[in-house]
Every structure is written in structure tokens, then in C-alpha cells.
Write an enzyme that holds these catalytic residues in place. Structure first.
Site, PDB file in Angstrom:
ATOM      1  N   TYR A 156      -1.276  -3.012   7.619  1.00  0.00           N
ATOM      2  CA  TYR A 156      -1.077  -4.461   7.481  1.00  0.00           C
ATOM      3  C   TYR A 156      -2.064  -5.053   6.467  1.00  0.00           C
ATOM      4  CZ  TYR A 156      -0.440  -9.321   8.895  1.00  0.00           C
ATOM      5  OH  TYR A 156      -0.168 -10.672   8.903  1.00  0.00           O
TER       6      TYR A 156
HETATM    7  N1  LIG Z   1       0.862 -14.900  13.026  1.00  0.00           N
HETATM    8  C1  LIG Z   1      -0.262 -14.580  12.417  1.00  0.00           C
HETATM    9  O1  LIG Z   1      -1.341 -14.510  13.041  1.00  0.00           O
HETATM   10  C2  LIG Z   1      -0.268 -14.316  10.929  1.00  0.00           C
HETATM   11  C3  LIG Z   1      -1.499 -14.305  10.261  1.00  0.00           C
HETATM   12  C4  LIG Z   1      -1.518 -14.042   8.906  1.00  0.00           C
HETATM   13  C5  LIG Z   1      -0.339 -13.806   8.225  1.00  0.00           C
HETATM   14  N2  LIG Z   1       0.842 -13.823   8.897  1.00  0.00           N
HETATM   15  C6  LIG Z   1       2.052 -13.526   8.131  1.00  0.00           C
HETATM   16  O2  LIG Z   1       2.960 -14.593   8.217  1.00  0.00           O
HETATM   17  C7  LIG Z   1       4.289 -14.107   7.986  1.00  0.00           C
HETATM   18  C8  LIG Z   1       5.204 -14.653   9.056  1.00  0.00           C
HETATM   19  O3  LIG Z   1       4.807 -14.098  10.298  1.00  0.00           O
HETATM   20  P1  LIG Z   1       4.925 -14.874  11.683  1.00  0.00           P
HETATM   21  O4  LIG Z   1       3.554 -15.119  12.158  1.00  0.00           O
HETATM   22  O5  LIG Z   1       5.873 -15.998  11.569  1.00  0.00           O
HETATM   23  O6  LIG Z   1       5.516 -13.680  12.580  1.00  0.00           O
HETATM   24  P2  LIG Z   1       6.951 -13.525  13.268  1.00  0.00           P
HETATM   25  O7  LIG Z   1       6.961 -12.161  13.826  1.00  0.00           O
HETATM   26  O8  LIG Z   1       7.196 -14.685  14.157  1.00  0.00           O
HETATM   27  O9  LIG Z   1       7.956 -13.631  12.027  1.00  0.00           O
HETATM   28  C9  LIG Z   1       8.204 -12.598  11.109  1.00  0.00           C
HETATM   29  C10 LIG Z   1       9.670 -12.683  10.739  1.00  0.00           C
HETATM   30  O10 LIG Z   1       9.935 -11.719   9.693  1.00  0.00           O
HETATM   31  C11 LIG Z   1      11.210 -11.167   9.978  1.00  0.00           C
HETATM   32  N3  LIG Z   1      11.348  -9.854   9.342  1.00  0.00           N
HETATM   33  C12 LIG Z   1      10.695  -8.711   9.657  1.00  0.00           C
HETATM   34  N4  LIG Z   1      11.124  -7.704   8.897  1.00  0.00           N
HETATM   35  C13 LIG Z   1      12.075  -8.217   8.070  1.00  0.00           C
HETATM   36  C14 LIG Z   1      12.895  -7.659   7.067  1.00  0.00           C
HETATM   37  N5  LIG Z   1      12.829  -6.352   6.749  1.00  0.00           N
HETATM   38  N6  LIG Z   1      13.752  -8.460   6.410  1.00  0.00           N
HETATM   39  C15 LIG Z   1      13.839  -9.780   6.725  1.00  0.00           C
HETATM   40  N7  LIG Z   1      13.085 -10.370   7.679  1.00  0.00           N
HETATM   41  C16 LIG Z   1      12.221  -9.587   8.347  1.00  0.00           C
HETATM   42  C17 LIG Z   1      11.238 -11.033  11.496  1.00  0.00           C
HETATM   43  O11 LIG Z   1      12.555 -10.863  11.977  1.00  0.00           O
HETATM   44  C18 LIG Z   1      10.587 -12.335  11.920  1.00  0.00           C
HETATM   45  O12 LIG Z   1      11.533 -13.354  12.134  1.00  0.00           O
HETATM   46  C19 LIG Z   1       4.179 -12.581   7.984  1.00  0.00           C
HETATM   47  O13 LIG Z   1       4.167 -12.121   6.646  1.00  0.00           O
HETATM   48  C20 LIG Z   1       2.848 -12.336   8.631  1.00  0.00           C
HETATM   49  O14 LIG Z   1       2.283 -11.114   8.218  1.00  0.00           O
HETATM   50  C21 LIG Z   1       0.910 -14.079  10.232  1.00  0.00           C
END
Ligand SMILES: NC(=O)c1ccc[n+]([C@@H]2O[C@H](COP(=O)([O-])OP(=O)(O)OC[C@H]3O[C@@H](n4cnc5c(N)ncnc54)[C@H](O)[C@@H]3O)[C@@H](O)[C@H]2O)c1
Length: 283
Positions: A156
Site C-alpha cells: 500500500y
Molecule cells: N480511508 C483511509 O484511511 C485512507 C487514507 C489514505 C488514503 N486513502 C485512499 O483513499 C481512496 C479511497 O478509499 P476509501 O477510504 O474511500 O476506501 P473504500 O474502501 O471505502 O473505497 C475504495 C473504493 O475503491 C473501489 N475499488 C477497489 N478496487 C477497484 C477497482 N479495481 N476498480 C474500480 N474500483 C475499485 C472499491 O470498490 C471501493 O468502493 C483509496 O485510494 C485509499 O487508498 C484512504
């Protein structure tokens, strides 16, 4: 600085039904943007579309790791709305439970890199001509893990460090076009992807508590990210960091990295937790 109005702009969001994606979709609709929502599951997309208003939203199930599918999404967006102005390459996954390099299963580890890094690249590649044509904006979702040690989360963190560099390089390459790119750095956000570190896995939760103190370890609501993203898009910013407590750490990242890497070298409790996690997850 000229404000980039989002009213009437066509904004494509990947990972649109996830915590951050859906919160951003709601905020962006509130600003008058038309939306192209992309995620894996069509019924989840349809439910979100009903919420947002079907005449201004196109929802397409697609996998960001497929360049062919992302090209098809771009074509459908242009067919429906005539243009794409903004791309928010946001879909992402993390290993759950967390694993070390030694205990990681090869395909799960590489899938994280495939979605988080190559998925961003393929999303951007499929849409970039449109964004340049419209002098728009590309926002890629990295993480504070772009500059925090990725212990037990290295696929990640590696992907996010790479996404950061991708976004920075892209911004510089777009400087002569009138289009812009930027990088989003969320800290911990209360969404499914953070599940393991917040109760989903006992050892990982203990590790997260030990490594992320005070406000750095307190997950924020996705809507806070959505507000920052909306404001960041309206300035087509180079960096969007939320919560802001991470800003000084981001600026002082060299010193922070040296100090935390040295702490991880010495901290025997953290080392014992790593050993325990390895015992739990070894295949
Ligand atoms: N939540 C946190 O703490 C956090 C912190 C830093 C960065 N992020 C980043 O923010 C972004 C959004 O994450 P989130 O927190 O909303 O998590 P989440 O799990 O709620 O959402 C991620 C979404 O991506 C979709 N997804 C996964 N693989 C996919 C694919 N191959 N094609 C299309 N869609 C796909 C999933 O179905 C899901 O709806 C991510 O890139 C995550 O790494 C999250």
C-alpha cells in the site's frame, strides 16, 4: 489565483461508491458538477446515482486495472456529456489483514500495486486527452503513507509513494497545457479500507495505536476529505492534505522519516507485534 468553477464541469470519480468517493460525489454535485461515477459494483453505483440525480450522473461499472474498460468509460462520458473536465483517480485497496513482505501472498500483494498504482495510471491515460483539451484537472489519491513508513503495509505505502510521484510529474508535464494535476493525501479516514487498523485485526489495531498518536491516529469522517477535495479542485491545487495536522509533517518529511525509521529500528514492542502479526498471517 483564479477560482476554477466546478459548475457544469464533468468530473469522473473512480472508487465512487467507497467512503471518500461517495462523500466527494455528494459535495461535487452540491457545487453543480456533472458526474461520471466508476466502481466495481453496478447496483451500488445505481443506488448512489438515485441519491444524486440521474440526469446529471452517469454510473459505469468498470475495473480501473483494465485500460480497455477505462477507455470505454471515457468514451461513454464524452458521448453522454460531451466532455470530461476533471478526473479523480481515487479507487484503492489495502491488504486486510496487514502482512509483512515475508508473509505476504504474492498475488494479493501485487493486486494492491496493480489497483493503486497501475489503476491510477490507466484511469489517467484513458482520460488525459479530454482533460488537456478542456484545460481541466487530474487529482490522484495518494495517502500520508506516501511519506510514512509502510511497515506491515508496504504494498500500500509503496503504491501511494509511487502515486504521489506520478501526480507530481504529471503536474509538471501539464504546466504548458493549461491543465493541472494534484495529489490528495488523506490521513486516517473512517471508511472500509481502514478496517484492519481500527478494530478489524487486533494486532494491527494495537500497532496503529502505537505508531499514530493523538490526532494523527484519529480517523476523520469522509465528508471532511470531500470538503478539502472540493476546495482543492476549485484551485486545481498541487497538494491537498487532510487532516491539516499532517501538513507540517509533510513539509518536514525528511526529518520525520529519519526519526521514525530510527524509532522502528529500536522499538522492541513494535518488533514483537510484527512477529505476532507474522505468526497470525503466515501462509
Ligand atoms: N480511508 C483511509 O484511511 C485512507 C487514507 C489514505 C488514503 N486513502 C485512499 O483513499 C481512496 C479511497 O478509499 P476509501 O477510504 O474511500 O476506501 P473504500 O474502501 O471505502 O473505497 C475504495 C473504493 O475503491 C473501489 N475499488 C477497489 N478496487 C477497484 C477497482 N479495481 N476498480 C474500480 N474500483 C475499485 C472499491 O470498490 C471501493 O468502493 C483509496 O485510494 C485509499 O487508498 C484512504
Amino acid at each position: 489565483m483564479n477560482r476554477y468553477s466546478l459548475r457544469g464541469k464533468v468530473v469522473l470519480i473512480t472508487g465512487a461508491t467507497g467512503g471518500i468517493g461517495a462523500a466527494c460525489a455528494r459535495r461535487l454535485r452540491g457545487r453543480g458538477a456533472r458526474l461520471v461515477l466508476v466502481d466495481l459494483n453496478q447496483s451500488a453505483l445505481d443506488a448512489l446515482t438515485v441519491d444524486l440525480g440521474t440526469d446529471t450522473v452517469l454510473a459505469v461499472a468498470a475495473d480501473v486495472t483494465s485500460l480497455e474498460q477505462m477507455r470505454s468509460v471515457a468514451l461513454q462520458a464524452v458521448h453522454r456529456f460531451g466532455r470530461i473536465d476533471v478526473v479523480f483517480a481515487n479507487a484503492g485497496i489495502a491488504a486486510d489483514p496487514p502482512v509483512t513482505v515475508a508473509t505476504a501472498d504474492v498475488s494479493t500483494y501485487e493486486k494492491v500495486l496493480e489497483v493503486n498504482l497501475l489503476g491510477v495510471w490507466r484511469t489517467v491515460k484513458a482520460c488525459l486527452d479530454e482533460v488537456i483539451r478542456n484545460q481541466g484537472y487530474i487529482l490522484v489519491t495518494a495517502s500520508t503513507y506516501a511519506f510514512v513508513n509502510g511497515v506491515v503495509n508496504s504494498a500500500y505505502a509503496t503504491s501511494k509513494a509511487a502515486v504521489e510521484m506520478f501526480g507530481r510529474s504529471l503536474r509538471a508535464e501539464l504546466a504548458h497545457t493549461g491543465a493541472r494535476a494534484g495529489v490528495l493525501y488523506p490521513g486516517w479516514v473512517a471508511t472500509p479500507i481502514a478496517h484492519a487498523a481500527y478494530g478489524g485485526n487486533r494486532t494491527a489495531t494495537t500497532m496503529a495505536k502505537r505508531a499514530f498518536k493523538g490526532p494523527l491516529g484519529k480517523p476523520i469522517e469522509p465528508d471532511r476529505i470531500a470538503r478539502a477535495v472540493t476546495a482543492g479542485m476549485e484551485r486545481r491545487g498541487a497538494r491537498i492534505v487532510e487532516p491539516r495536522v499532517w501538513v507540517p509533517i509533510s513539509l518536514m518529511r525528511g526529518v520525520f522519516a529519519t526519526a521514525t525509521d530510527a524509532w522502528l529500528d529500536r522499538d522492541t514492542t513494535f518488533a514483537a507485534l510484527t512477529r505476532r502479526l507474522e505468526a497470525e498471517t503466515r501462509r
